[in-house]
Design an enzyme around this catalytic site. Structure first.
Site, mmCIF file in Angstrom:
data_model
loop_
_atom_site.group_PDB
_atom_site.id
_atom_site.type_symbol
_atom_site.label_atom_id
_atom_site.label_comp_id
_atom_site.label_asym_id
_atom_site.label_seq_id
_atom_site.Cartn_x
_atom_site.Cartn_y
_atom_site.Cartn_z
ATOM 1 N N GLY B 114 0.816 -1.208 0.000
ATOM 2 C CA GLY B 114 0.000 0.000 0.000
ATOM 3 C C GLY B 114 0.843 1.248 0.000
ATOM 4 N N LEU B 115 0.298 2.324 0.584
ATOM 5 C CA LEU B 115 0.943 3.635 0.632
ATOM 6 C C LEU B 115 1.199 4.174 -0.770
ATOM 7 C CD1 LEU B 115 3.557 3.442 3.536
ATOM 8 C CD2 LEU B 115 1.268 4.408 3.552
ATOM 9 N N CYS B 116 0.311 3.830 -1.704
ATOM 10 C CA CYS B 116 0.482 4.364 -3.049
ATOM 11 C C CYS B 116 -0.782 5.064 -3.519
ATOM 12 C CB CYS B 116 0.921 3.277 -4.027
ATOM 13 S SG CYS B 116 0.031 1.737 -3.869
ATOM 14 N N GLY B 117 -1.445 5.772 -2.639
ATOM 15 C CA GLY B 117 -2.600 6.559 -3.041
ATOM 16 C C GLY B 117 -3.707 5.685 -3.558
#
Lengths: 138, 341
Positions: B114-117
């Site tokens: 994750g952590l990709c918008g």
């Protein structure tokens, strides 16, 4: 003659000047030097030998998993293979082990099944790899 | 402020942090606002670092794409040459033959992390929409999922999933081979009528463009005519930016009159198709990973920007509290002195 030798993820030679290339065609091994008649062939798993021009004309050997080779009118040869490994980089123990595993799988698989066909291909490829590095597998 | 409330909610009521007042006592001991400023500054360092790491990985993905080009170009050229020699319609090549479509396999590429918008959720939404669109047309769909995020979403719901694969941050030929084997086996066994691929094109750092293409059955004209597209991460006035280049398709190889064909051209064409599919899968994986990295860069940039602003706000608050405390002490001293007189 000029050699282009490429794999899907890297190009081993691009525009390299070599003396001769010996190609493991499916219909048989053949050698290509300058002024060879144009030829296109499907490759079988086997040894590709590249004989360099410079110095003592050393031979580089790769085991290829198949592919295609096209020699153009102007003696440029394109060799494309899905995978290739230098003979020096092949681990003989891994090859014999994989051959034995494939042999057992072949024996225990149902006659004419997909599993048997896959095991047979695995056996033949490992046998060819073994032969390339001087290992006799039976 | 929202930032403050968020930070406040993280600490338990009983924690020592809470009991420290927001006012400053110049005694050299720990202080609530100073702690918050420190935390926010650390967060900013981490998110900035993550952005730069993602940028470095994009460069690596870019190089990987360029490394695949000679192979694909040569293959495309040989294929083009062979196709001019034979009439592909007259040959019975299953991989080139269109079928009556009753079942579609949708291959979906998402990321593992994750952590990709909105990168993963955007693709998942599109894939779901495609499935429902096919269902409306009376066509059965099923999924081949690449990427842990897609897998965890669809597995939790009653969708038919044929197989799953990881995406990784650095797709290689071995991975592509496993996926294309699965696709070819499914198609040739007659278990599906067409295989579509949904992936994210790497167009710019801000926009991600979900694209879809039909993988199998192939179209001989499309293979010969389709040019490649490559992306590169560059810098534009101190900022990162993406350039995209459309390349020409490779010229079909010229076969002379006296050319020796060691095998039948039709046989060679058929043998080449799995290799072509491998190349396609590898490229689209690389492209999707680059898009994921770009989305991560953007989201980390936003996080860094937010952290920067929050740090500024907290600093101002800190300074005001400090000044108020100094003023209060001076007032105490002065009024104390005045009282003595």
């Amino acid at each position: 003659m000029t050699l282009n030798f490429s794999l899907p993820h890297e190009t081993i030679y691009a525009g390299a000047e070599v003396s001769q290339v010996i190609i493991p065609g499916e219909a048989g091994e053949y050698g290509v030097t300058v002024n060879h008649v144009p030829i296109i062939s499907q490759l079988q798993p086997g040894v590709l030998q590249i004989i360099h021009e410079d110095g003592g004309g050393e031979t580089e050997k790769y085991f290829v998993a198949g592919g295609y080779a096209l020699t153009h009118e102007n003696s440029v040869t394109d060799v494309t293979c899905p995978e290739a490994v230098k003979l020096d980089d092949i681990d003989p123990d891994a090859v014999s082990k994989n051959y034995d595993t494939a042999k057992t799988a072949h024996a225990s698989a149902e006659l004419g099944s997909l599993a048997q066909a896959e095991a047979q291909i695995e056996m033949e490829t490992n046998k060819a790899m073994g032969a390339a590095i001087g290992l006799t597998l039976a | 402020s929202v930032g403050e409330k968020t930070l406040n909610n993280v600490f338990a009521d009983s924690s020592a942090h809470r009991s420290r007042h927001a006012t400053i006592v110049m005694d050299g001991k720990a202080n609530a606002i100073r702690d918050r400023i420190k935390t926010v500054q650390n967060t900013k360092k981490i998110t900035t670092a993550m952005k730069l790491v993602a940028a470095a990985k994009v460069r690596r993905a870019q190089d990987a794409v360029l490394a695949t080009r000679p192979f694909s170009e040569t293959l495309q050229s040989i294929f083009g040459g062979l196709v001019t020699r034979i009439d592909t319609d007259s040959l019975d090549i299953p991989l080139l033959t269109q079928r009556d479509v009753k079942k579609v396999t949708i291959v979906v590429i998402t990321g593992d992390r994750g952590l990709c918008g909105g990168y993963n959720s955007f693709m998942i939404k599109k894939a779901e929409a495609r499935y429902l669109e096919l269902e409306k047309q009376g066509i059965k769909g099923e999924f081949i999922l690449i990427g842990k995020k897609g897998v965890s979403y669809f597995k939790r719901r009653p969708y038919p999933i044929r197989s799953t694969f990881d995406c990784t941050q650095n797709p290689d030929a071995k991975q592509a081979l496993a996926i294309s084997d699965e696709i070819l086996n499914t198609y040739l066994a007659g278990e599906t009528d067409t295989v579509e691929l949904m992936y994210t094109k790497f167009v710019s750092l801000i926009a991600s463009v979900p694209s879809s293409r039909t993988l199998v059955p192939f179209s001989a004209t499309e293979i010969t005519e389709k040019g490649d597209e490559v992306f590169s991460l560059t810098s534009d006035g101190g900022n990162f930016s993406v350039e995209r280049e459309e390349l020409e398709a490779a010229e079909p190889a010229e076969f002379e009159e006296d050319m020796i064909f060691e095998q039948d051209p039709g046989e060679m064409v058929e043998g080449m198709l799995p290799l072509y599919l491998n190349g396609q899968i590898l490229r689209t994986l690389q492209e999707s990973v680059a898009s994921e990295l770009a989305a991560r860069m953007q989201s980390m940039q936003s996080a860094s920007d937010n952290a920067g602003e929050l740090a500024k706000t907290l600093n101002t608050q800190y300074n005001r509290a400090r000044q108020a405390s100094v003023t209060a002490e001076i007032l105490e001293i002065v009024s104390g002195a005045a009282a003595l007189e």
